[in-house]
Design a protein around this motif. Structure first.
Motif, short mmCIF file in Angstrom:
data_model
loop_
_atom_site.label_atom_id
_atom_site.label_comp_id
_atom_site.label_asym_id
_atom_site.label_seq_id
_atom_site.Cartn_x
_atom_site.Cartn_y
_atom_site.Cartn_z
N ALA A 238 25.95 25.92 -5.16
CA ALA A 238 25.91 25.76 -6.61
C ALA A 238 27.31 25.62 -7.19
O ALA A 238 27.54 24.81 -8.11
CB ALA A 238 25.19 26.96 -7.25
N THR A 239 28.25 26.37 -6.66
CA THR A 239 29.64 26.24 -7.13
C THR A 239 30.20 24.87 -6.79
O THR A 239 30.89 24.24 -7.61
CB THR A 239 30.51 27.34 -6.50
OG1 THR A 239 29.93 28.63 -6.78
CG2 THR A 239 31.93 27.29 -7.02
N ARG A 240 29.92 24.39 -5.58
CA ARG A 240 30.37 23.05 -5.19
C ARG A 240 29.75 21.98 -6.08
O ARG A 240 30.42 21.02 -6.49
CB ARG A 240 30.01 22.79 -3.73
CG ARG A 240 30.55 21.47 -3.18
CD ARG A 240 29.92 21.10 -1.86
NE ARG A 240 28.50 20.79 -2.00
CZ ARG A 240 27.74 20.36 -0.99
NH1 ARG A 240 28.26 20.21 0.22
NH2 ARG A 240 26.46 20.09 -1.19
N ALA A 241 28.47 22.15 -6.39
CA ALA A 241 27.81 21.16 -7.26
C ALA A 241 28.46 21.12 -8.63
O ALA A 241 28.65 20.04 -9.22
CB ALA A 241 26.32 21.49 -7.37
N PHE A 242 28.81 22.27 -9.17
CA PHE A 242 29.44 22.30 -10.50
C PHE A 242 30.82 21.65 -10.46
O PHE A 242 31.19 20.88 -11.35
CB PHE A 242 29.55 23.75 -10.99
CG PHE A 242 30.29 23.89 -12.29
CD1 PHE A 242 29.67 23.59 -13.49
CD2 PHE A 242 31.62 24.30 -12.31
CE1 PHE A 242 30.35 23.72 -14.69
CE2 PHE A 242 32.31 24.43 -13.50
CZ PHE A 242 31.67 24.14 -14.70
N LEU A 243 31.60 21.96 -9.40
CA LEU A 243 32.95 21.41 -9.32
C LEU A 243 32.96 19.91 -9.08
O LEU A 243 33.91 19.22 -9.46
CB LEU A 243 33.72 22.12 -8.19
CG LEU A 243 34.00 23.62 -8.41
CD1 LEU A 243 34.69 24.22 -7.19
CD2 LEU A 243 34.87 23.83 -9.66
N THR A 244 31.92 19.39 -8.46
CA THR A 244 31.84 17.94 -8.19
C THR A 244 31.05 17.19 -9.25
O THR A 244 30.81 15.98 -9.10
CB THR A 244 31.21 17.69 -6.81
OG1 THR A 244 29.94 18.33 -6.75
CG2 THR A 244 32.12 18.23 -5.71
N GLY A 245 30.62 17.89 -10.30
CA GLY A 245 29.93 17.23 -11.40
C GLY A 245 28.48 16.90 -11.14
O GLY A 245 27.90 16.05 -11.84
N ARG A 246 27.85 17.55 -10.17
CA ARG A 246 26.44 17.30 -9.88
C ARG A 246 25.55 18.23 -10.71
O ARG A 246 25.92 19.36 -11.05
CB ARG A 246 26.14 17.51 -8.40
CG ARG A 246 26.93 16.57 -7.49
CD ARG A 246 26.62 16.86 -6.04
NE ARG A 246 27.39 16.00 -5.13
CZ ARG A 246 27.34 16.08 -3.80
NH1 ARG A 246 26.55 16.98 -3.23
NH2 ARG A 246 28.07 15.27 -3.06
N GLN A 247 24.35 17.75 -11.01
CA GLN A 247 23.42 18.53 -11.80
C GLN A 247 22.77 19.64 -10.99
O GLN A 247 22.49 20.71 -11.51
CB GLN A 247 22.34 17.61 -12.38
CG GLN A 247 22.85 16.60 -13.39
CD GLN A 247 23.37 17.26 -14.65
OE1 GLN A 247 22.85 18.27 -15.09
NE2 GLN A 247 24.41 16.67 -15.23
N ARG A 248 22.52 19.37 -9.71
CA ARG A 248 21.83 20.34 -8.86
C ARG A 248 22.50 20.43 -7.51
O ARG A 248 22.99 19.44 -6.97
CB ARG A 248 20.36 19.89 -8.67
CG ARG A 248 19.56 19.79 -9.95
CD ARG A 248 18.98 21.11 -10.35
NE ARG A 248 17.92 21.50 -9.45
CZ ARG A 248 16.64 21.11 -9.57
NH1 ARG A 248 16.30 20.30 -10.55
NH2 ARG A 248 15.72 21.53 -8.72
N PRO A 249 22.53 21.64 -6.90
CA PRO A 249 23.10 21.78 -5.56
C PRO A 249 22.18 21.18 -4.50
O PRO A 249 20.94 21.29 -4.60
CB PRO A 249 23.21 23.30 -5.38
CG PRO A 249 22.20 23.86 -6.31
CD PRO A 249 22.12 22.92 -7.47
N THR A 250 22.76 20.53 -3.52
CA THR A 250 22.01 19.91 -2.44
C THR A 250 22.59 20.31 -1.09
O THR A 250 23.78 20.63 -0.98
CB THR A 250 22.01 18.38 -2.55
OG1 THR A 250 23.37 17.91 -2.53
CG2 THR A 250 21.35 17.92 -3.84
N ALA A 251 21.74 20.24 -0.07
CA ALA A 251 22.17 20.51 1.31
C ALA A 251 21.13 19.95 2.25
O ALA A 251 19.92 20.08 2.00
CB ALA A 251 22.34 22.01 1.53
#
Length: 456
Positions: free
Chosen positions: A335-348
């Motif tokens: 979730a932190t990575r998603a926020f820092l990269t400008g994504r709406q939702r975390p993915t994996a």
């Protein structure tokens, strides 16, 4: 006819009480079950034949709390102070705490010839963190069979090293006890010097670490692996748990070797070819296993901080380990990575993590941090003469049910020891109960206007 009425009324009353008990929420059942077993364990440890010189009521209470919460901290040395009966009580308690109260409740009901109704199956399913309406009875049996198989297999391998040295009776008992302690992430040793003399032995290291890593993966992940057999077909939860466990173990192993390679009190006391084995043990044991293989009080400060970090994370969900759980940590990172990269939702792994999982993960982390820091704050106040690092480590170890200590447990005041017991209890029950209470999404009946809040 009238002679049968009291019996009939007694059966009806018992069934009514059982139905009312199943109606309780899983967190309430979990906390109450732990409290009951702590009381039973305290009374058993207080018996004269449970120890060689007799335990005080306070020592018995602390030992019972540490055993049921699979925490290796103790005011009594299990190897020197407890008799065979006392050691068996320890093993029973950490089995109950490690495999789960609901698992043992269902097994007891089945052993007595009873049946589990729909209400009971719902409670057990939620307590074992299962969302699918599958057969929980089958899952419980699989968990019990898996635990027994792995413990017996591990004991058989350990016996090849310990039976020739200790004899058949003592060698077999030591092998089974330590295999069970490892799989349940209890970290309790009944060897006079613990596992320290064998920590750099490849056979002992592989078996012990393999058992508590497998036990710390979680029964959901193990069941998923058994069914699918291929990584690509696993659920997102299983993939995150396996990936997180691997990354944490390898990175911690490399860091411990880097930090402690020249420390004459830890790795440098061994030959160079033995140091990687001891470093591996030191790297993976903090995540709730808790076996004392080195004196952590003489380790360098970076290693101590790394150990506290690993203790806080712990093992997998629905496992014998504690902590905030690996999957929780991975979701927070994603979730932190998603926020820092400008994504709406975390993915994996080509899957999107649900927002409900993100909210639950952050809630578990924040509340766990608040609980452990409050406990550590009180300990520092109550123990002003002790080194703050020692006290903080004790608090993190108690909350994470790791059982590791810098040698201050017995020297603490009774008030501090009471806080340690509360941390052990909350650390084992709190995050689990919190996860259960957050498991079911609640419908939103009123939607407010959205507004921005300045962050950072």
């Amino acid at each position: 006819m009238r002679s049968w009425l009291p019996r009939l009324r007694g059966r009806v009353t018992l069934r009514a009480r059982m139905r009312r008990a199943w109606r309780l929420s899983p967190p309430a059942l979990l906390a109450g079950g732990f409290a009951v077993f702590i009381l039973i364990g305290t009374l058993l440890f207080w018996l004269p034949f449970a120890s060689h010189e007799g335990l005080s009521l306070w020592q018995a209470l602390f030992t019972a709390t540490a055993s049921i919460t699979v925490t290796g901290l103790s005011l009594a040395d299990p190897a020197r102070d407890l008799t065979l009966f006392g050691q068996i009580v320890v093993m029973v308690l950490f089995h109950v705490g490690g495999l789960g109260l609901m698992t043992f409740a269902v097994l007891t009901v089945l052993a007595l010839g009873g049946r589990l109704g729909l209400g009971g199956q719902r409670v057990v399913r939620e307590a074992m963190n299962q969302t699918s309406p599958g057969d929980v009875i089958l899952l419980v049996r699989q968990v019990a069979l898996l635990a027994l198989t792995l413990e017996l297999t591990g004991a058989a391998v350990l016996a090849t090293a310990w039976v020739p040295e200790m004899g058949w009776a003592r060698g077999l008992w030591m092998s089974f006890f330590h295999a069970a302690s490892a799989f349940n992430n209890a970290g309790v040793s009944i060897l006079p010097e613990g596992l320290a003399p064998w920590a750099a032995t490849p056979l002992i290291t592989v078996v012990i670490t393999g058992l508590f890593i497998i036990g710390g993966l979680g029964f959901t992940v193990i069941n998923d692996l058994w069914r699918e057999r291929r990584f690509g077909r696993l659920s997102l939860h299983s993939k995150l748990t396996l990936a997180g466990t691997l990354v944490l173990a390898v990175s911690a192993w490399l860091m411990v070797m880097g930090f402690e390679w020249s420390n004459g009190n830890t790795l440098a006391a061994l030959a160079p070819e033995q140091r990687p084995w001891l470093a591996w043990f030191m790297a993976v044991v903090p995540r709730s296993a808790g076996f004392a293989v080195v004196d952590i009080s003489v380790a360098y400060a970076p290693t101590v901080l790394l150990t506290m970090f690993l203790i806080f994370i712990g093992g997998g969900s629905n496992s014998t380990a504690s902590g905030i759980k690996v999957s929780t940590f991975m979701v927070v990172i994603l979730a932190t990575r998603a926020f820092l990269t400008g994504r709406q939702r975390p993915t994996a792994f080509k899957r999107m993590v649900s927002l409900n999982s993100v909210f639950r993960a952050y809630t578990v982390v924040v509340l766990s941090l608040l609980m452990v820091m409050l406990g550590c704050f009180l300990l520092v106040i109550l123990e002003p003469e002790m080194r703050p690092m020692d006290v903080l480590f004790e608090g993190f170890s108690a909350f994470g049910n790791a059982g590791m200590t810098r040698g201050i447990t017995a020297d603490m005041s009774m008030a501090s020891q009471a806080i340690v017991m509360v941390l052990m209890f909350v650390g084992r029950v709190g995050p689990l109960a919190l996860a259960f209470s957050l498991a079911r999404p609640r419908p939103v009946r009123l939607r407010y206007a959205e507004d921005e809040v300045q962050i950072g």
